[in-house]
Every structure is written in C-alpha cells, then in structure tokens.
Design a protein around this motif. Structure first.
Motif, mmCIF file in Angstrom:
data_model
loop_
_atom_site.group_PDB
_atom_site.id
_atom_site.type_symbol
_atom_site.label_atom_id
_atom_site.label_comp_id
_atom_site.label_asym_id
_atom_site.label_seq_id
_atom_site.Cartn_x
_atom_site.Cartn_y
_atom_site.Cartn_z
ATOM 1 N N ASN A 174 35.574 45.706 17.366
ATOM 2 C CA ASN A 174 35.629 44.913 18.771
ATOM 3 C C ASN A 174 37.318 44.558 18.695
ATOM 4 O OD1 ASN A 174 35.151 43.578 20.794
ATOM 5 N ND2 ASN A 174 34.230 41.954 19.849
ATOM 6 N N ARG A 175 38.025 45.321 19.023
ATOM 7 C CA ARG A 175 39.284 44.844 19.070
ATOM 8 C C ARG A 175 39.999 44.118 20.403
ATOM 9 N NH1 ARG A 175 42.176 48.577 22.696
ATOM 10 N NH2 ARG A 175 44.163 48.120 21.911
ATOM 11 N N GLN A 176 38.992 44.134 21.555
ATOM 12 C CA GLN A 176 39.582 43.019 22.397
ATOM 13 C C GLN A 176 39.529 41.726 21.644
ATOM 14 O OE1 GLN A 176 37.054 45.496 22.326
ATOM 15 N NE2 GLN A 176 36.530 46.244 24.361
ATOM 16 N N MET A 177 38.833 41.355 20.841
ATOM 17 C CA MET A 177 38.867 40.245 20.268
ATOM 18 C C MET A 177 40.240 39.872 19.430
ATOM 19 S SD MET A 177 36.335 38.821 16.974
ATOM 20 C CE MET A 177 37.376 39.993 15.815
ATOM 21 N N VAL A 178 40.646 41.079 18.978
ATOM 22 C CA VAL A 178 42.104 40.992 18.175
ATOM 23 C C VAL A 178 43.204 40.858 19.167
ATOM 24 C CG1 VAL A 178 43.592 42.370 16.807
ATOM 25 C CG2 VAL A 178 41.256 42.712 16.382
ATOM 26 N N ARG A 179 42.917 41.510 20.252
ATOM 27 C CA ARG A 179 44.015 41.548 21.344
ATOM 28 C C ARG A 179 44.290 40.061 21.829
ATOM 29 N NH1 ARG A 179 42.806 46.031 25.259
ATOM 30 N NH2 ARG A 179 41.347 44.324 25.918
ATOM 31 N N ALA A 180 43.029 39.430 22.452
ATOM 32 C CA ALA A 180 42.980 37.914 22.667
ATOM 33 C C ALA A 180 43.410 37.248 21.895
ATOM 34 C CB ALA A 180 41.553 37.755 23.118
ATOM 35 N N GLY A 181 43.276 37.430 20.271
ATOM 36 C CA GLY A 181 43.667 36.408 19.359
ATOM 37 C C GLY A 181 45.165 36.656 19.231
ATOM 38 N N LEU A 182 45.807 37.811 19.139
ATOM 39 C CA LEU A 182 47.330 37.647 19.077
ATOM 40 C C LEU A 182 47.975 36.986 20.217
ATOM 41 C CD1 LEU A 182 47.412 41.485 18.103
ATOM 42 C CD2 LEU A 182 47.609 39.492 16.467
ATOM 43 N N ALA A 183 47.050 37.261 21.336
ATOM 44 C CA ALA A 183 48.045 36.308 22.583
ATOM 45 C C ALA A 183 48.146 34.884 22.093
ATOM 46 C CB ALA A 183 47.320 36.788 23.728
ATOM 47 N N LYS A 184 47.244 34.436 21.399
ATOM 48 C CA LYS A 184 47.106 32.899 21.154
ATOM 49 C C LYS A 184 48.040 32.448 20.053
ATOM 50 C CE LYS A 184 43.219 31.635 23.546
ATOM 51 N NZ LYS A 184 42.723 33.003 23.823
ATOM 52 N N LEU A 185 48.686 33.396 19.551
ATOM 53 C CA LEU A 185 49.809 32.820 18.427
ATOM 54 C C LEU A 185 51.198 32.579 19.074
ATOM 55 C CD1 LEU A 185 49.229 35.997 16.020
ATOM 56 C CD2 LEU A 185 48.506 33.725 15.530
ATOM 57 N N ASP A 186 51.891 31.728 18.283
ATOM 58 C CA ASP A 186 53.217 31.497 18.535
ATOM 59 C C ASP A 186 54.175 32.635 18.105
ATOM 60 O OD1 ASP A 186 52.379 29.096 19.375
ATOM 61 O OD2 ASP A 186 53.269 27.784 17.776
ATOM 62 N N MET A 187 53.833 33.065 17.015
ATOM 63 C CA MET A 187 54.750 34.322 16.541
ATOM 64 C C MET A 187 54.071 34.990 15.823
ATOM 65 S SD MET A 187 57.935 34.094 14.154
ATOM 66 C CE MET A 187 59.070 33.556 15.159
ATOM 67 N N LEU A 188 54.259 36.260 16.085
ATOM 68 C CA LEU A 188 53.670 37.332 15.305
ATOM 69 C C LEU A 188 54.866 38.560 14.554
ATOM 70 C CD1 LEU A 188 51.300 39.731 14.462
ATOM 71 C CD2 LEU A 188 51.683 40.526 16.674
ATOM 72 N N VAL A 189 54.641 38.353 13.478
ATOM 73 C CA VAL A 189 55.587 39.202 12.590
ATOM 74 C C VAL A 189 54.907 40.709 12.135
ATOM 75 C CG1 VAL A 189 57.125 39.423 10.629
ATOM 76 C CG2 VAL A 189 56.923 37.446 11.793
ATOM 77 N N VAL A 190 55.416 41.651 12.482
ATOM 78 C CA VAL A 190 54.795 43.048 12.160
ATOM 79 C C VAL A 190 55.803 43.546 11.009
ATOM 80 C CG1 VAL A 190 53.723 45.058 12.755
ATOM 81 C CG2 VAL A 190 53.372 43.165 14.056
ATOM 82 N N SER A 191 55.282 44.137 10.087
ATOM 83 C CA SER A 191 56.320 45.018 9.147
ATOM 84 C C SER A 191 55.782 46.439 9.284
ATOM 85 C CB SER A 191 56.366 44.273 7.869
ATOM 86 O OG SER A 191 56.994 45.225 6.802
ATOM 87 N N ASP A 192 56.283 47.277 9.713
ATOM 88 C CA ASP A 192 55.637 48.705 9.539
ATOM 89 C C ASP A 192 56.855 49.646 9.814
ATOM 90 O OD1 ASP A 192 53.932 50.905 9.855
ATOM 91 O OD2 ASP A 192 52.387 49.277 10.049
#
Lengths: 802, 265, 231
Positions: free
Chosen positions: A338-356
């Motif tokens: 249910n990735r809509q939930m993930v997308r909406a959740g990430l938008a609520k963060l102050d900061m997202l750090v992705v290492s890839d």
C-alpha cells in the motif's frame, strides 16, 4: 534454515511451497538438482506455475493464503494413517505432554480470546504441571489429555475434500502430495516469503514444523525446515536484530515495564542473563558493571501496544510521529505494501536521508508523477553508498554460514561503505553531545566505539564474536563463552561467538567434504559453534546412534564417552550421554528439550517455592509462543473472495493487525467490487525492489518491464490479449500494466465457484532506467499478529482492458 | 585440441538467463531495447549483440503444464552451413569443434546468416561484419569453461570432452525419458554432430527447432555444383579462346592483315 | 536530314555499311562497362581470393557499394535502351535473339569449327548470325536472372527465406554463364581473325562492306535492297 544449501543434495523429497527458489534463489537449484540426480522428487505448491514448478514432479496450483488448509489435511492424513515416526514422536516431541484442562478450540477461536483487545490470554495453553513445575507426561498417545490427542482432534476437521474446497487443489492431488512426501525419508520443506507474507504467516510455518516433527525429518541431513532467506545477508541482518522486538542473537528486546535487568529476566528467563550482559559489555565496555545493572537502562524499550514493525512505522509517520528517517538498503517506496501510505508518510518528515547506489524511488518520492514538489516540505539527502563488492565484511547465508569477503573494488566516486557512513555519523553525533551531563545522553557518550580511525569491518566482527573482558583478548570459542561467568565476557551477538576467535574463521575457504554430506565444515563458519545441521541429535536413536546409515551426522561414542560426528553435535553437553537427561535433549533451545507439536506456554526451571523477598520468580527458559494459537488454524486472508469454510463467523485471523492511524489510508475491499485474487512476487532478472538492477541495462534487457499474469479464461472474459494494457485496481490503488496471458495460471474452483488469480511482480517503480508500476500500489498492509509481516501475497483486485 | 562439447540439459534449466548476462559481460556486448516476446522471453532472436538467449515455450495439455526453456546459441556444427556459405574464408572450424568468424576477413555479406538453418549469425550493418557465439574459444583454449557454462547454477550446462559428455548425455536421456517420454538428444548427429547439444524434453519443433536441420539445398547446389562447374566453364571458355587463337594461327589465318576476309579462309 | 539518313542502318558509305546506330552502341558499351565493374566488384564479394584486388577501388566495402550503384545503372541502362536512340533496333535485336531460323541452326553447327579457325559450311546469315544470337540469349537471360536474384539478395528481409537461399546460387550461375560468354565474345570480336572486323561496328557503327557481305549476306542484301545505296 535448519540445514543448509549444500545439504539439499541429501534429500529424497522436496516440498517447495511458499518459495519460488528457481526464481529467487537460483543457487538452490544446483543442490536440488543433485538430489534429483539421485531420484529425489519435487513437489511444488504455488499460486502460479513458476520457474520452480517447471522442475516439479508434482505441481499444485493453490489459492493464495490457503496453505494451512491443505497442510492441515496432510497432518490429518499422517495422524489417521499412522504415518508418523513413532519413536521420534515419542522421544523428540512433546506429543505425550498433557495439555492444560482449560485448553479449548471452538468455532475458530482458541480458549482465552479477548474480543475487545483482539488478543488471547494464553494461560490455558500450558501443560498440566507436576509438583516440580515440570510438565506431566502421559504413558501413551491414547491419553485424551496429550498434545497428540489435541492434535488429532484439532486437525480432524481438515479432510482432503474440505481442503480442496478451500484451496482449489483437487483432493486427489493433495493426497498424492501427502503420500509422496510421507513416503520419502528424509524429506525437506523449502519456503520463503510466499509462506510468510500472510496474516497467518507464523502458523503456516508451524504447520511445517508439525509435519516435519511427526515424520521425524528435523535434525537430519536432507530434512528440516528451510527458510530461504532473500538478500544475501537477510539472515545476517536478522541475526543482528533487524526486527524491532529483538536484540542481536534473538534476545528479546526490553519493553517499557522492564525497569531493571531483573524485571527483564523475570519475563525472559535467567538463560538470557549471560548473553544480554555480554551484549551490554560489548556495547558499553568498562562502563557496564554489575553495580549499574550493566547499563541495562541504556537500552531502548519498546511499547508492546505499538509494535512498531515496518508497516507500522510508515503508518505512524502519517500521523507525524517522526521527524527524520534514515533509509539504508531499502527502497521503501517500492517495497512496502500500500505504497500510497509510504508516499504520504515520507511527506510528513522534516528530513529523509537515503543511502543507496542510485537515486531510487524513495529518494525522489517528491517528484513522483502526480506529486507536486512544491507541496513537499521534506528535505531529502541522498548519500552515495558503496556496492557490495566495494566493501569488506561478512554475509550470513540462509544456512547460517558467516562468510567473509574482501572488497574487490574501490568505492566509485564519493560513495562510501555503510560502515564508514555510520561510523562518521555516530562520531559526529557524539561530538555534539560532548560535555552533556543529561543522563539520557549517556548511552551515546559511553558507548564503546573503537573500530579504528578508518573503521574496520573485521573489528566489528571481532566485537560480535566476543572478548574476554578481563584480558581484552578475543574469546576463542563458544565453549569459552559458555564457561565464563556473566559479566566477564562480551559478545555483540552471542550465537556468533568464536567466529573470529581463532583467526577469522568466516574467511575459511577449504571445500573438503569428507562425509560427502555437503557439510563443508572448514568452509567459513556456521553459527552456532559451526553446527551445520541444527538439532542433529535427533538424527540418532535413543541410544545415540545414527538412524540413517547413509547420512550419519553425529553419534555417541560409548568408548570415549563423548558425542562426536561429521557435524558438530547439537547437544547440551558433549560428555553427557544418551542415558542422561541432557543427552536425551534433541531440541535444547526449547525449555522442554523436545520439539513442540503444540506451542504451549511453559517456562522451565521455575522454582517450586517463590523467592522469599516477594519478588517475582525467575525461571530458566520460557518457550517461544505464537500469539494467535498453540496450533495452526486456517484463516482466510483479510481480503478473500470467500468466507472461511471452517468457521464463517471467524473468517480471517482474529488477531490481525491493520495499521491505519489515519482513517481511510488502509481500505479493505469486498469481493463484490474486487472479485479476483492478486498475488505478488519477484522475478529472477531483477533483485528485490530493483533499486540497483533496474539501472543495469543488461538486466532490463532480460526483463524489460512489469506485467500482469492472467489465465486464458480471464483474458477472454475481459477481452484482453497477450501484450494488451490492462488496469488492475484494488481498494487502495490502481495501476496499468502489460498483460501476460498464460496457461501457467488456471481458473480454479473455491467451494464450487470459479476463481481467478492474477499475478503481478512488485519490484518496479517510477524511477530508474526501467520505470513501471509495481504491485505494491495494490497490496494491503494487513499484518501477521505474531511477526508483523504484511500480507503481500493475497489481496482482492479487479481488472479491465484499457 | 580434442573435440569439446557443451551439453544443455533442458530438464535442469530454469530459464534464469544468467547465461545471457554472462555472455554479454564476457564478450562486452551492449544491452538492447527489448520487450516481452512471449511468456518470459524478452529476446526474440539473435542479433549482432545477442549471441545467446533463452526461449520460453508454454505447452499445456491434459492439465499438464510443460514450460520449455532452451538456451539458444550457435551449435558449432561439425558440418556448418555458414562455413560453406562464406565466400570470404572468414569462417573456420577449430579442432576443438568450434566454428568461428574471423572479423578481419568477414565482409558482412550475410550469406552465412542466410544459410544457417538456425538463423544464428547476424550482420551488424554498421560494422559490416557477421557476429555470433564464439563458443568462448578464447576461454576454452586457455582451459576455462565457456562463460555461460561457468555461470550456470543449476547444472543445466555442462562442458567437457565430446566423447565423454555424449555418453553421459545418453545416460541422462534415459533417466529423463522416464518423466518425458518424448525426450531426445539433439546434436549428436545433426549437422554432422554439434558442439552444443541438447537434451530436449519434447520434439525439436516444440522448441522452435528443425527436426532434421540441414544446409539449404540451394547452398549445396551452389557450393558443390555451380561453383566448381562454373569455374571450370569459365576456365574452359578461356582455354577455348587459347585453342582458337592457336588453331587460327596454325592454319595461317593470321596471315597478311586483311580485315574482313580472314574468317573466310 | 542527310545526317539522319546516314544513321539509318544498312547505309553504305565508302565501302562501309552502317551496322549499329549510336543508340545501339551506347547500350552495348553501357552494358560492357557496367558488366565488368559488376564482375570485378562482385568477384571481390563472392571470392576470398579477389579481396586484395578490391583495394584498387578503395576497399571491399566500397566495392560492395560500387556493386550496388553500378547494378542500378546496369538495370536502368538495359531499360533505357528501349527509349534512347532508335529504339526499334533494340526491339529488333530482342526479337531476333528469340527467333532461330534453319540458317541460324546451321551456323551454330558450324560454329565450333569456325571458332578454332577451321571452316564449316553454313548458309548466309542475317544481321545477327546464329552464334551471335546465342550470345544475345545468354546475355539477356543471364542479365534477367542476375538482376532478379540480385534484387532478392539486396532486399533479403523482404523476401521469403527459401527464395533468398536460391538467389545466391542463381546469381553465381548467371555470373558464370555471362563470364564464359563474354570471354568467347571478346575473342570473336577482337582476336578471331575471321570476325574481328566486326569490332568496328561497335566502335564506329560501320562494318566493311566485304565483311557484311561475307558474314551477314541476308541482312546486307536486304539492306541493299531496301535502302538507297549512296556511292
């Protein structure tokens, strides 16, 4: 895995159900084929005719999420026809143990159900205890109080016909599977996410355990229950506690009510004292002393009512619970249901750090088509990660082999190994805390963190392997750890103890195999204590002699009075013979010392008289529990085209968890609107969420995009032809994808009604060189109540041609 | 070097396509844009940059599904039609049984491509050269397995001495026939005996292969009849002219130049 | 007017008879030049031994390109001859190549002996004798076959594979036939003492009257009869 990849060659029959190993673990086929060369049979049960099924002697197409129904029928078949290994069942399982009088199962519910709290009070799931607090054992299997009797009673409902009506597999085929599997010894079961990504995940695996214990297949070469782990290091990361509710080495994580180490031991048994203290010593070194409870209060405690597993984290993110997410080695936006939930959740963060390695979907969620970047406030930082071949370290494979590797290449450009990233991150954080006197900052300031100026992966593994804290020297072996008094040794993960004790054993590459059983004991190092086949004591009879002369693993040497063998003996004490209580134990990690057909509530070593100072008593070792029942029961997936044929009033798992902090974020569809069953999976050409592989042209060439597999009947019904575009929709989302019409999916009957399964791979997303929709647009984040695993493998959808 | 062989036991192939990637990597062949052709097959046919691929055929009958997977590549025939068709002497056969194209000699005429009964060689229109599987002759001659065999995890591909491996293949065929009565060995005698041979689970046609592969009749006619006869004919014409000149000279027809009269005595 | 008349076939002037008009000669030499260029470049493609020679035209791939370009000229030239100059002579030639009289057959029988410098009796011949007609036939048929097969080879993907297979041997066959024929043709027109006088017909259009009388008596008589003789 109870056994190992290389042990598969010893099997005479494979039940591959819940695994498409030819697709997702191609290396498995090498060893399976060696067994086939010797006449082994392969049974594949899967919702689709897979690459693995192409190799099968028997293939059965099953409706997703109904495994327990046919496995229950197999268990019943074994019991009714007395196909079980009687000696094994009597000696090495809890079959004779008497179950608590209060235990009951009725209309889909076990005794003790609390409908309001959606949980069980499990007091009635125990044994009848004697005055010594030990379980009472019956004299024969005929005793109606025994585990065995409960088993018979419970599974009496699971007839082949009933199983056919639920699963869609013809009864005759289920019988054929049962007969084939029961007749071949040793026989093994291979499973993976196809079995675990259900709301009945734990109980499905419990069914496997019951079958294998009844048939006497556990602890034997060519037998066992083999969970095929995904990424090369899924096993290693699980060992190192990638789950919220455990600490390294499968120690239970402390909960809010564990104020002191003693509280923790009351809950978890005194057996956990040494490994937990050793872990605290590894983490806090000299700061951890007996006087300060070994810094037990430094450990984070989790909240039992939250159970912040993966899906739950993103659910809570939607509520604004988190300010920062560090996302390493996961393409969450693609891989979480249910990735809509993930997308909406990430938008609520102050900061997202992705290492890839690449700018994966998660790192660019803010510019997914349809999202307005102007509305996203989250600051995103992408750290370039080094690839697996660019870093030293160990990977632990499914067979628990800890295998060391050196970096083959220098990291490309500015990319850095994870260790270096985490090391510098921690050191800078510690700098920020420097001088603080706030007690809550102590864990950061007092942590033992000495992996060198340029952090060395070997030093990390040495910390995991353990030190003698009195001398500062490496602990040579697991035995040295076991002998040492608590607090004098440290191990970062007690089951790994000894891996670097006498040199880096993980780096061993001798491929001699004198027994011919694929044990390869001088190749790397298997935890625990280099034992290649767990519970191998059970491969011997009551006198400690191997049951199978062709596959001798271990034996009691009556002359030398010691357990020895081709494999490391999995016994409590190598000098305790089969005539001693310790020497009889074939499953020493269970408090009963035997295999558990019935997952009873039990703690061994409970003192008969409680402590005088009114404190709670501390037992030795509590049993592992299944929160949703001591025996497996079939429940429909949360989204199912039919109601439960065994008990329609309790259709799906009564304890199921559907995280939905924000209303409407996790809608559940009805079969009237979404009549077809969707199952999701990976393809061999790509790896997991495709963050790496979809950026590799030679792999995109092999599998250029996602697709929806449908049967010819369904294709005709919706007027689609192979290659057409179809729209597949669930209650949560929809996607458009190429349709692949195939005979590998057939229409089947569920309780007399024609039913269709649609298959869509999940590993695609909007970014990369090969963008495309992934199945997690549609899946549901309903969780298994025990493991927290989401039900990726079954939900309801509708389909139409575009 | 003795005659080598690669046996592809399709009963053990799971279609993982690792061989395809290994081939591309070793031979440094670029990826191409593809889409699914049928089932899980993404490569329709050979191209100058795709020397091996896996074909997928789904056969469903009597509620039995057979998913036939076959790694396609140059067979390296003992009696190769491509070699016969090549007018540039660019194609040759090694003692180890491999049929190789010498890029320096190849002119990209495409006759090999037209005449291969399996459609293996493909001409790169830019480079004006024909390309196909080399059998990893560069590896084989250095005592390494071909890259596809090296990579195969399931044991479906095996490399070895032809005599030994063919014997093993026959033994394996007998086992496979138990489950697949139509199984057969493909490549023992076909095209004079092929270096890459298969154990197939069904008829060759089910895999899209000809049952009795042969060089086209036209090629035989061309190379074995027209070419030699034609050469002789042209030579004969030239010889006839020489004899004609001689004949005229001996008869004194070239006497005093009297144009117009010479022919008439 | 006078010029026009002079160009009419059969005109005799100063002991010469007009055998080939400008249009006919143009067709012939276009055919000759393109044929040899095609033969040369074609051999380069068809036979490994000729590869080194292709450096004369700048390499093999250039040779292949030339082969294609010249092939177009070869084919268009053959078509154009029916539109340029006095196209009726081309049509007459075509017609004659497919009609063999008794006299022609006898000439063919005598051909071998004549070829090697001997003599055999044959009746008076028309504008083209039996041997020439054979040469014409081989050229016409050979050109047709080589054109069609060449087209198939050039645009192979548009034709069924079975047809493409056959195009190669046919192309080769036509080449051999025409090459053998051209060797004999060159011999007879340039070297053979009895017939080499005919070369002037292809160079200037005129052949010696004696030659015309001796070799093509029927044609000469007819021409003399039909046309006014200017002397």
């Amino acid at each position: 895995m109870t056994n190992s990849w290389t042990d598969l060659q010893n099997s005479r029959c494979f039940l591959i159900a819940g695994s498409n190993c030819a697709e997702n673990h191609p290396i498995a086929m090498r060893w399976i084929n060696r067994a086939r060369d010797k006449g082994a049979k392969i049974i594949v049960v899967d919702p689709r005719f897979t690459r693995t099924a192409s190799q099968a002697d028997i293939f059965a197409q099953i409706r997703p999420g109904t495994d327990i129904a046919y496995l229950g029928a197999i268990i019943r078949h074994i019991l009714v026809n007395k196909l079980y290994d009687k000696d094994y069942v009597l000696n090495y399982t809890n079959a004779l143990y008497k179950v608590s009088k209060g235990y009951k199962f009725d209309a889909g519910l076990f005794s003790g159900f609390d409908a309001k709290g959606k949980k069980y009070s499990i007091d009635t799931w125990g044994y009848q205890l004697g005055p010594d607090n030990k379980p009472l054992k019956a004299d024969s299997l005929e005793d109606p109080d025994t585990v065995f009797a409960k088993l018979q009673e419970h599974f009496s409902r699971y007839t082949f016909d009933k199983a056919e009506k639920i699963t869609g597999i013809p009864a005759a085929k289920i019988k054929e599977i049962a007969d084939t599997f029961c007749q071949a010894k040793p026989a093994t079961i291979l499973y993976a996410l196809g079995m675990t990504q259900h709301t009945t995940a734990v109980q499905g695996i419990r069914s496997y355990a019951i079958i294998q214990l009844l048939l006497g297949n556990v602890g034997k070469a060519g037998g066992g229950i083999n969970a095929l782990r995904g990424e090369p290091n899924v096993q290693g990361s699980t060992d190192m506690a990638n789950l919220f509710n455990s600490l390294p080495g499968y120690l239970p994580a402390p909960i809010g009510t564990d104020k002191t180490l003693r509280d923790y031991l009351v809950r978890n048994g005194s057996i956990q004292e040494k490994p937990l203290v050793a872990l605290l010593k590894a983490w806090f070194g000299q700061s951890a002393t007996k006087e300060n409870d070994y810094c037990f209060n430094y450990l984070p405690k989790y909240n039992l009512s939250v159970n912040a597993s993966m899906v739950r984290i993103f659910d809570l993110m939607n509520k604004g619970q988190f300010k920062l997410l560090i996302n390493i080695g996961s393409n969450s936006l693609v891989s979480i249901p249910n990735r809509q939930m993930v997308r909406a959740g990430l938008a609520k963060l102050d900061m997202l750090v992705v290492s890839d390695l690449f700018e994966i979907e998660t790192a660019q969620f803010w510019r997914e088509p349809g999202v307005n970047p102007a509305e996203i406030k989250t600051e995103v930082i992408l750290l370039p990660a080094a690839f697996v071949y660019e870093k030293d370290g160990s990977l632990t494979n499914s067979g628990r082999w800890i295998q060391w590797k050196d970096a083959a290449l220098k990291p490309l450009g500015e990319s850095k190994p994870d260790l270096e990233v985490l090391d510098s991150l921690f050191r800078r954080v510690r700098q920020l805390y420097q001088g603080s006197t706030d007690p809550k900052d102590e864990p950061v300031l007092k942590a033992r963190w000495d992996y060198g100026q340029e952090p060395s992966a070997l030093k990390v593994l040495q910390e995991i392997s353990g030190y003698d804290e009195t001398t500062g020297k490496l602990l040579p072996t697991l035995a040295d750890y076991l002998k040492a008094p608590a607090g004098s040794v440290s191990t970062g993960c007690w089951i790994y103890t000894g891996v670097t004790g006498n040199g880096n054993l993980a780096a061993r590459r001798k491929n001699g195999d004198p027994s011919g059983l694929g044990l390869f004991k001088d190749w790397s190092y298997a935890w625990p204590a280099n034992i290649r086949i767990l519970y191998n004591r059970a491969s011997c009879d009551a006198n400690g002699q191997p049951v199978d002369p062709e596959r001798k693993l271990v034996w009691w040497d009556p002359v030398a009075r010691v357990w020895s063998g081709n494999d490391g003996p999995d016994v409590v004490d190598k000098t305790k013979g089969p005539d001693t209580p310790e020497g009889k134990q074939s499953f020493r990690m269970n408090p009963e010392g035997v295999g558990r057909l019935f997952a009873a509530k039990y703690t061994s070593g409970m003192p008969v008289t409680p402590p005088a100072d009114n404190l709670s008593p501390i037992g030795l070792r509590p049993a592992g529990l299944c929160v949703d029942g001591p025996l497996p029961e079939f429940y429909e997936p949360v989204e199912s085209p039919t109601s439960n044929l065994l008990h329609s009033e309790v259709s799906s798992n009564p304890l199921v968890v559907i995280p939905a902090t924000v209303p409407g974020i996790q809608k559940v569809g009805k079969p009237e609107d979404f009549p077809y069953v969707l199952t999701t999976y990976g393809v061999v050409e790509h790896f997991c969420a495709g963050g790496v592989t979809r950026n590799i042209p030679v792999l995109n060439e092999l599998m250029p995009g996602p697709f929806a597999e449908i049967s010819k009947n369904l294709a005709q019904k919706i007027g689609a032809q192979d290659g057409d575009t179809v729209e597949v929709a669930s209650a949560r989302g929809k996607l458009r994808v190429r349709c692949l019409v195939t005979d590998r999916l057939q229409t089947y009957k569920v309780n007399g009604k024609d039913t269709e399964t649609i298959g869509i791979p999940w590993g695609w997303g909007f970014a990369s060189l090969s963008p495309g929709p992934g199945a997690n647009e549609l899946t549901i984040g309903a969780l298994d109540p025990g493991a927290g695993t989401p039900e990726y493998k079954a939900c309801l959808v509708n389909i139409r041609r575009v | 070097m003795t005659r080598k062989m690669v046996l592809a036991d399709t009963s053990k192939c799971t279609g993982c396509k690792a061989c395809t990637v290994a081939c591309k990597e070793w031979n440094q062949l670029p990826a191409e844009k593809t889409q699914l052709v049928r089932s899980y097959q993404s490569m329709r046919t050979f191209t100058p940059d795709t020397w091996t691929f896996v074909s997928f055929d789904e056969n469903y009958s009597g509620s039995q599904m057979h998913w036939l997977m076959r790694k396609a590549q140059c067979f390296h025939c003992a009696d190769p039609a491509c070699l016969k068709a090549c007018t540039s002497k660019a194609i040759s056969k090694t003692g180890s049984g491999y049929v190789v194209i010498d890029a320096d000699l190849c002119i990209g005429c495409g006759y090999c491509a037209e005449n291969c009964p399996f459609g293996v060689p493909k001409v790169d229109d830019q480079k004006k050269k024909a390309f196909k599987c080399t059998g990893c002759i560069d590896r084989v001659e250095n005592n390494l397995k071909p890259m596809c065999v090296q990579t195969c995890q399931t044991g479906a591909l095996e490399f070895g001495e032809r005599d030994e491996l063919m014997a093993k293949a026959k033994k394996r065929l007998a086992e496979v026939k138990g489950k697949y009565p139509k199984a057969l060995l493909y490549g023992e005698k076909e095209m004079g005996g092929m270096t890459h041979s298969y154990i197939l689970l069904d008829s060759p046609e089910a895999y899209g292969l000809p049952s009795n592969p042969a060089a086209p009749l036209a090629l035989t006619l061309w190379k074995d009849i027209i070419r030699p006869v034609g050469t002789v004919a042209v030579g004969g014409a030239a010889a006839a002219v020489v004899f004609g000149i001689l004949g005229n000279a001996l008869r004194g027809n070239y006497g005093p130049p009297e144009s117009g009269k010479g022919g008439k005595e | 007017m006078a010029v026009e008349r002079l160009k009419v076939e059969g005109q005799v002037a100063e002991g010469k008879v007009l055998r080939f008009t400008g249009g006919e000669r143009f067709s012939h030499w276009l055919h000759v030049v393109s044929f040899f260029m095609l033969l040369f470049t074609g051999l380069g493609v068809f036979t490994a031994g000729f590869h080194p020679l292709m450096s004369l035209v700048g390499g093999l791939q250039i040779a292949r390109l030339i082969h294609r370009v010249v092939a177009v000229i070869f084919v268009l030239g053959a078509g154009a001859m029916f539109f340029i100059g006095d196209s009726r002579y081309h049509r007459d030639w075509l017609r004659s190549a497919f009609s063999f009289s008794e006299a022609d057959k006898k000439h063919i029988k005598a051909f071998t002996a004549e070829f090697f410098g001997g003599h055999a009796a044959y009746p008076p011949q028309d504008k083209y004798n039996g041997g020439e007609k054979i040469n014409s036939l081989l050229t016409i048929c050979g050109s047709a076959v080589i054109t069609v097969s060449g087209l198939v080879m050039w645009f192979a993907p548009n034709f069924p594979a079975g047809l493409v297979d056959w195009a190669y041997p046919l192309h080769d066959l036509a080449m051999f036939v025409m090459t053998a024929a051209v060797i004999g043709h060159i011999y007879l027109s340039l070297i053979h003492p009895g017939s080499r006088a005919s070369i002037s017909g292809m160079l200037t259009g005129y052949v010696p009257e004696d030659f015309a009388k001796a070799h093509h008596a029927v044609w000469y008589e007819q021409a003399a009869e039909n046309k006014s003789v200017a002397k």
